[in-house]
Design a protein around this motif. Structure first.
Motif, PDB file in Angstrom:
ATOM      1  N   LEU A  74       0.677  -1.174   0.122  1.00  0.00           N
ATOM      2  CA  LEU A  74      -0.037  -0.027  -0.211  1.00  0.00           C
ATOM      3  C   LEU A  74       0.919   1.234  -0.140  1.00  0.00           C
ATOM      4  O   LEU A  74       0.273   2.405  -0.085  1.00  0.00           O
ATOM      5  CB  LEU A  74      -0.851  -0.087   1.340  1.00  0.00           C
ATOM      6  N   TRP A  75       2.109   1.154   0.134  1.00  0.00           N
ATOM      7  CA  TRP A  75       3.039   2.331  -0.010  1.00  0.00           C
ATOM      8  C   TRP A  75       2.788   2.802  -1.420  1.00  0.00           C
ATOM      9  O   TRP A  75       2.709   2.054  -2.430  1.00  0.00           O
ATOM     10  CB  TRP A  75       4.614   1.962   0.399  1.00  0.00           C
ATOM     11  N   THR A  76       3.224   4.037  -1.344  1.00  0.00           N
ATOM     12  CA  THR A  76       3.470   4.992  -2.704  1.00  0.00           C
ATOM     13  C   THR A  76       4.863   5.455  -2.915  1.00  0.00           C
ATOM     14  O   THR A  76       5.175   6.369  -2.615  1.00  0.00           O
ATOM     15  CB  THR A  76       2.306   5.991  -2.930  1.00  0.00           C
ATOM     16  N   PRO A  77       5.797   4.628  -3.110  1.00  0.00           N
ATOM     17  CA  PRO A  77       7.208   5.049  -3.169  1.00  0.00           C
ATOM     18  C   PRO A  77       7.395   6.034  -4.350  1.00  0.00           C
ATOM     19  O   PRO A  77       6.768   5.953  -5.375  1.00  0.00           O
ATOM     20  CB  PRO A  77       8.065   3.560  -3.357  1.00  0.00           C
ATOM     21  N   PRO A  78       8.216   6.998  -4.186  1.00  0.00           N
ATOM     22  CA  PRO A  78       8.603   7.997  -5.124  1.00  0.00           C
ATOM     23  C   PRO A  78       8.956   7.475  -6.613  1.00  0.00           C
ATOM     24  O   PRO A  78       8.742   7.782  -7.513  1.00  0.00           O
ATOM     25  CB  PRO A  78       9.487   9.214  -4.578  1.00  0.00           C
ATOM     26  N   ALA A  79       9.722   6.255  -6.423  1.00  0.00           N
ATOM     27  CA  ALA A  79      10.263   5.656  -7.724  1.00  0.00           C
ATOM     28  C   ALA A  79       9.346   4.612  -8.458  1.00  0.00           C
ATOM     29  O   ALA A  79       9.654   4.475  -9.518  1.00  0.00           O
ATOM     30  CB  ALA A  79      11.579   4.995  -7.152  1.00  0.00           C
ATOM     31  N   ASP A  80       8.138   4.345  -7.702  1.00  0.00           N
ATOM     32  CA  ASP A  80       7.245   3.759  -8.391  1.00  0.00           C
ATOM     33  C   ASP A  80       6.597   4.384  -9.537  1.00  0.00           C
ATOM     34  O   ASP A  80       5.699   5.298  -9.436  1.00  0.00           O
ATOM     35  CB  ASP A  80       6.117   2.981  -7.519  1.00  0.00           C
ATOM     36  N   PRO A  81       6.570   3.793 -10.856  1.00  0.00           N
ATOM     37  CA  PRO A  81       5.673   4.516 -11.786  1.00  0.00           C
ATOM     38  C   PRO A  81       4.164   4.615 -11.485  1.00  0.00           C
ATOM     39  O   PRO A  81       3.497   5.616 -12.026  1.00  0.00           O
ATOM     40  CB  PRO A  81       5.904   3.535 -13.073  1.00  0.00           C
ATOM     41  N   VAL A  82       3.666   3.750 -10.895  1.00  0.00           N
ATOM     42  CA  VAL A  82       2.195   3.759 -10.447  1.00  0.00           C
ATOM     43  C   VAL A  82       2.197   4.607  -9.026  1.00  0.00           C
ATOM     44  O   VAL A  82       2.747   4.181  -7.983  1.00  0.00           O
ATOM     45  CB  VAL A  82       1.771   2.407 -10.058  1.00  0.00           C
ATOM     46  N   GLN A  83       1.556   5.837  -9.122  1.00  0.00           N
ATOM     47  CA  GLN A  83       1.685   6.669  -8.039  1.00  0.00           C
ATOM     48  C   GLN A  83       0.174   6.811  -7.400  1.00  0.00           C
ATOM     49  O   GLN A  83      -0.087   7.954  -6.746  1.00  0.00           O
ATOM     50  CB  GLN A  83       1.956   8.245  -8.515  1.00  0.00           C
ATOM     51  N   LEU A  84      -0.378   5.797  -7.642  1.00  0.00           N
ATOM     52  CA  LEU A  84      -1.758   5.829  -6.987  1.00  0.00           C
ATOM     53  C   LEU A  84      -1.705   5.675  -5.368  1.00  0.00           C
ATOM     54  O   LEU A  84      -0.785   5.250  -4.997  1.00  0.00           O
ATOM     55  CB  LEU A  84      -2.659   4.688  -7.427  1.00  0.00           C
ATOM     56  N   ARG A  85      -2.763   6.187  -4.720  1.00  0.00           N
ATOM     57  CA  ARG A  85      -2.542   6.268  -3.213  1.00  0.00           C
ATOM     58  C   ARG A  85      -3.847   5.928  -2.422  1.00  0.00           C
ATOM     59  O   ARG A  85      -4.814   5.732  -3.190  1.00  0.00           O
ATOM     60  CB  ARG A  85      -2.354   7.801  -2.596  1.00  0.00           C
ATOM     61  N   GLY A  86      -3.691   5.072  -1.440  1.00  0.00           N
ATOM     62  CA  GLY A  86      -4.591   4.801  -0.554  1.00  0.00           C
ATOM     63  C   GLY A  86      -5.633   3.646  -1.369  1.00  0.00           C
ATOM     64  O   GLY A  86      -5.130   2.562  -1.990  1.00  0.00           O
ATOM     65  N   VAL A  87      -6.956   3.922  -1.319  1.00  0.00           N
ATOM     66  CA  VAL A  87      -7.835   3.021  -1.909  1.00  0.00           C
ATOM     67  C   VAL A  87      -7.796   2.830  -3.283  1.00  0.00           C
ATOM     68  O   VAL A  87      -7.810   1.498  -3.681  1.00  0.00           O
ATOM     69  CB  VAL A  87      -9.426   3.634  -1.446  1.00  0.00           C
ATOM     70  N   ALA A  88      -7.337   3.853  -3.852  1.00  0.00           N
ATOM     71  CA  ALA A  88      -7.193   3.690  -5.416  1.00  0.00           C
ATOM     72  C   ALA A  88      -5.950   2.745  -5.639  1.00  0.00           C
ATOM     73  O   ALA A  88      -6.074   1.818  -6.666  1.00  0.00           O
ATOM     74  CB  ALA A  88      -6.959   5.035  -6.121  1.00  0.00           C
TER      75      ALA A  88
END
Length: 288
Positions: A74-88
């Motif tokens: 569920l983390w949104t690491p800055p380097a992940d191309p998928v920048q979705l957060r939380g429920v999304a």
């Protein structure tokens, strides 16, 4: 010829495949029977691509893979191309699992009908709410302040966003209420295997090196779930302390691999799948 009674319900968690040594562990995982199911109790990886790599591999080897998310997914690491957060982000991972044929907490609970069954296998997504606090810290705010004072702070505070909820505790409360209602509506004749990334009871956290960290490990709201929902076994991870414990006569299995610096110090090799059902020989029956 494979008989109807072949196969086992196996479990593992905290694969953390961003580490090369852990990727090698996952690459070596094999079922013992073509009918084996694998329960994966979260923290597969930190990025969507890492999660996809591991679950895709495992879904092609095991008859069925059941996944419950950990905090790292569920983390949104800055380097992940998928920048979705939380429920999304969570829903994105659920959609990914469905494409791979992996079952999630959003799917109908499957029934294990192999040896030790039948049992309803329930993958859970519940989070935590800072209710597991040391004595003398009466509020979540006080516990969090003490964690910052001592420098023992979970990375979730930076990378795990609760959007659109105002807090992770609020997200937890909603998940607990929704999941409890769903479990209450199950067939009461079936025992359950509850699969959650975080322990459902606080007792396993008593051995943590830093007790203040327990506030990121679960919620008091699930303290009676193993009895309330007739658990034959409870599977969890997160603590990186693999072991079997018993609570009210119910077997709890912590099935983490953990980080290489941790598992390399153990006598037990990493990647040994824990058998949940049928129960290991000598295991007393669960009085549910």
């Amino acid at each position: 010829m494979v008989g109807e009674d072949d196969g086992a319900l196996l479990a593992i968690s905290d694969l953390h495949v961003r580490h090369a040594d852990n990727r090698a562990v996952v690459e070596a995982l094999r079922p013992e029977s073509p009918r084996d199911w694998l329960l994966v109790a979260g923290d597969v990886g930190d990025t969507v691509a890492q999660v996809e790599w591991a679950l895709d591999l495992l879904s092609r080897r095991f008859a069925r893979v059941v996944w419950a998310p950990g905090n790292h997914e569920l983390w949104t690491p800055p380097a992940d191309p998928v920048q979705l957060r939380g429920v999304a982000r969570y829903q994105h991972l659920v959609d990914l699992c469905r494409r791979l044929g992996v079952l999630t907490p959003e799917d109908p609970y499957p029934v294990w009908r192999g040896p030790g069954g039948p049992a309803l296998v329930a993958p859970l997504f519940l989070l935590y709410d800072h209710s597991w606090r040391p004595d003398g810290l009466d509020t979540p705010e006080a516990a969090l302040a003490e964690a910052y004072r001592t420098g023992v702070v979970c990375t979730d505070e930076v990378l795990l966003h609760p959007d659109p909820y105002p807090s992770r505790a609020a997200w937890c409360a909603d998940r607990v209420a929704t999941t409890a209602a769903r479990l209450a509506a199950r067939d009461p004749a079936l025992p359950t295997v509850l699969v959650n990334h975080f322990p459902l009871v606080r007792e396993p956290t008593r051995v943590l090196r830093h007790p203040i960290f327990a506030q990121w490990c679960g919620t008091e709201a699930t303290a009676d779930w193993h009895r309330r929902f007739a658990a034959a076994a409870v599977v969890y991870g997160h603590l990186h302390i693999p072991r079997t414990t018993w609570h009210d006569g119910v077997r709890f299995e912590e099935v983490s691999v953990g980080y290489p610096r941790e598992w390399k110090q153990r006598s037990r090799p990493p990647g040994v799948l824990r058998r949940i059902l049928p129960a290991p020989e000598g295991t007393p029956p669960t009085a549910w």
